[in-house]
Design a protein around this motif. Sequence first.
Motif, PDB file in Angstrom:
ATOM      1  N   VAL A  15       0.964  -1.674   0.212  1.00  0.00           N
ATOM      2  CA  VAL A  15       0.037  -0.218   0.111  1.00  0.00           C
ATOM      3  C   VAL A  15       1.007   1.212   0.267  1.00  0.00           C
ATOM      4  N   LEU A  16       0.514   1.734  -1.093  1.00  0.00           N
ATOM      5  CA  LEU A  16       0.959   3.662  -1.323  1.00  0.00           C
ATOM      6  C   LEU A  16      -0.438   4.746  -0.357  1.00  0.00           C
ATOM      7  N   ILE A  17       0.346   5.958   0.328  1.00  0.00           N
ATOM      8  CA  ILE A  17      -0.798   6.314   0.434  1.00  0.00           C
ATOM      9  C   ILE A  17       0.146   8.066  -0.454  1.00  0.00           C
ATOM     10  N   VAL A  18       0.132   9.107  -1.311  1.00  0.00           N
ATOM     11  CA  VAL A  18       0.353   9.773  -1.616  1.00  0.00           C
ATOM     12  C   VAL A  18      -0.538  10.747  -0.963  1.00  0.00           C
ATOM     13  N   ASP A  19       0.478  11.944  -0.621  1.00  0.00           N
ATOM     14  CA  ASP A  19      -0.823  13.048  -0.097  1.00  0.00           C
ATOM     15  C   ASP A  19      -0.411  14.326  -0.613  1.00  0.00           C
ATOM     16  N   ALA A  20      -1.464  14.203  -1.469  1.00  0.00           N
ATOM     17  CA  ALA A  20      -1.650  15.701  -2.165  1.00  0.00           C
ATOM     18  C   ALA A  20      -2.151  16.709  -1.856  1.00  0.00           C
ATOM     19  N   CYS A  21      -1.977  16.883  -0.111  1.00  0.00           N
ATOM     20  CA  CYS A  21      -2.549  18.049   0.534  1.00  0.00           C
ATOM     21  C   CYS A  21      -1.468  19.383   0.731  1.00  0.00           C
TER      22      CYS A  21
END
Length: 275
Positions: free
Chosen positions: A53-59
């Motif tokens: 799993v990869l979470i990309v923080d685009a915030c």
Amino acid sequence: MASFDFDQAEGLRRMLQGPRPRIVTFLSATPEDDKGAMLVNLGASLAQLGNEVLIVDACEREYGVARRLGIQRAATLAHVARQECGLNQVLHAVPQGFSVASLGLAQRSEGDADARRLAKTFDVLVKQAGIVMVDGELGPDGELPLPLMAASEIVVQVGTSATSITNAYALIKHLSQQLGRRPFGILVTGATEAEAKVVYDNMSTAATRYLAVTLNSMGALPADEYLHRAARLGRSVVDAFPLAGASVAFRQLAGKFALHALPQAVRGGGTQFGA
């Protein structure tokens, strides 16, 4: 009207069917901390099932996953796009069992060229990944920051309050005007199954009638004090309090999510991101 359980299963199938990589962009009409907490716990639940799993923080404005986990000052994909560091330097394995990367912003001075390089860097990253979840927000121009995010599956997180429901509907209306007719997922948090069904049914009816947009139910996640206790411990609820109601709900959601996102389960340690 079809049953809520069927709507959940059909919604997950529609939102997540197709070849890898699977990219799901999450937007929220709930308080800013809710989305980050949900993604951390969903990511941990998927990791416990053996998924990469990869979470990309685009915030940039909202309280994103990277900030929540204390890695917001690290190098970003924008730095990779400008050749200031390597891809492996922006990928951070966290104790919850998944990896996190921050998107960063294209430099205004470079304009479209820098934005294109950032988009290409993101494309390279997700092709190496298993399940990619984007912690997203709309930019100042009201658009998602990258074309691939706009083309990805989009899930809107909504609560049970009238304000949250109104904001979620407005967000879907805005997106449908920009992206054209397409389905959106609805994940109701802080709600029982019965409460979530009411929210989903009402939003689905309105979206079909006034926007010609199909909404797919992604299910419900209950309010649970153990979520806050786990966060204070710096852990996921499924790890710290595996018998809590929220843990059961997250495992169920992760099981459905992984089943449809990865037809052939990833076994063993998985591929290292950026290798």
